[in-house]
Design a protein around this motif. Structure first.
Motif, PDB file in Angstrom:
ATOM      1  N   ASP A 229       4.588   9.308   8.300  1.00 42.95           N
ATOM      2  CA  ASP A 229       3.973   8.750   9.495  1.00 42.95           C
ATOM      3  C   ASP A 229       2.491   8.569   9.190  1.00 42.95           C
ATOM      4  O   ASP A 229       1.672   9.421   9.496  1.00 42.95           O
ATOM      5  CB  ASP A 229       4.192   9.700  10.678  1.00 42.95           C
TER       6      ASP A 229
ATOM      7  N   TRP B 243      -0.404   8.893  11.947  1.00 47.25           N
ATOM      8  CA  TRP B 243      -0.687  10.267  12.355  1.00 47.25           C
ATOM      9  C   TRP B 243      -1.495  10.987  11.282  1.00 47.25           C
ATOM     10  O   TRP B 243      -2.331  11.838  11.574  1.00 47.25           O
ATOM     11  CB  TRP B 243       0.623  10.996  12.627  1.00 47.25           C
TER      12      TRP B 243
ATOM     13  N   ARG C 283      -5.646  11.348  11.139  1.00 42.10           N
ATOM     14  CA  ARG C 283      -6.491  12.403  11.711  1.00 42.10           C
ATOM     15  C   ARG C 283      -6.976  13.356  10.618  1.00 42.10           C
ATOM     16  O   ARG C 283      -8.156  13.697  10.549  1.00 42.10           O
ATOM     17  CB  ARG C 283      -5.721  13.174  12.786  1.00 42.10           C
TER      18      ARG C 283
END
Length: 240
Positions: free
Chosen positions: A6, A9, A12
């Motif tokens: 992913d 995500w 971050r």
């Protein structure tokens, strides 16, 4: 890179690691925690819960975050530039963020008076400092971190994972490569090199063997060299 990664995500953690490699100092804090100038005084005692994790490399930042108990990190794949026909070493690290955090960036400066004290006494604390920025919150979970380089590494990407990557099938191009095929599109000569060697022997052709160090007219952009057999064609390479 990996089918169930992913990547959005993972940004971050990617942004936080990049943040810590460029900040003068970077301190991990719990989400939404209030941090004031008094919390980051240069003469304050070291805090185990808020160490400076700034470093020149992402792996260095991860080591410091792990020592502080924010993450666990382990190398799952590593190859140096002398292996698998690589121009640079590469490393993939599995990271588990144990508790969410953000990074607070702080810049420390020395006034003329502080510099004078440092010269006179051999040491002085910075007497000017400011909180410059704050990263987004890095959530708990599993990540894969990719870096290139043998001695000084560069961060190339972070992927968020659904779970422990030990249970995933890695499909990373070139990892574990042991052969390099070379071929000319003009004369159809074919060669093979084995076990990280750059000595090419003929592969089902009458062409003479040759070494990459002796190649002419290397085109680094196209990844080709002048054909040592016909002299007019271009030889391309396929690593597997």
């Amino acid at each position: 890179m990996i089918d169930n990664a992913d990547n959005p995500w993972g940004r971050r953690l990617h942004d936080a690691l990049t943040f810590a490699t460029f900040a003068d100092s970077a301190y991990p804090v719990t989400p939404y925690a209030s941090v004031g100038l008094a919390d980051v005084r240069p003469d304050a005692p070291d805090r185990l819960d808020m160490p400076d994790v700034g470093d020149r490399s992402a792996s260095g930042v991860l080591d410091k975050l792990q020592a502080a108990g924010y993450v666990t990190a382990r190398t799952v794949l590593r190859e140096t530039s002398s292996q698998a026909y690589l121009s640079d070493g590469r490393t993939v690290t599995a990271v588990r963020v144990l508790r969410p955090f953000a990074l607070v960036g702080v810049e420390y400066r020395f006034s003329r008076e502080a510099n004078s004290r440092a010269i006179k006494y051999g040491h002085a604390y910075a007497d000017q400092w400011e909180i410059t920025d704050r990263s987004y919150i890095v959530p708990t979970g599993w990540y894969l971190v990719g870096e290139t380089g043998d001695y000084v590494t560069d961060l190339v990407g972070v992927a968020g994972m659904d779970g422990d990557p030990d249970g995933c099938v890695f499909e990373m191009e070139g990892f574990g490569a042991s052969q390099c095929a070379a071929g000319c599109q003009s004369c159809d000569a074919r060669w093979l090199a084995y076990a990280d060697s750059w000595h090419f022997d003929a592969d089902d052709s009458d062409a003479d063997a040759w070494d990459f160090d002796d190649a002419d007219d290397i085109d680094e952009t196209a990844g080709t060299v002048a054909c040592p057999a016909c002299g007019t064609g271009r030889v391309g390479f396929d690593i597997f």
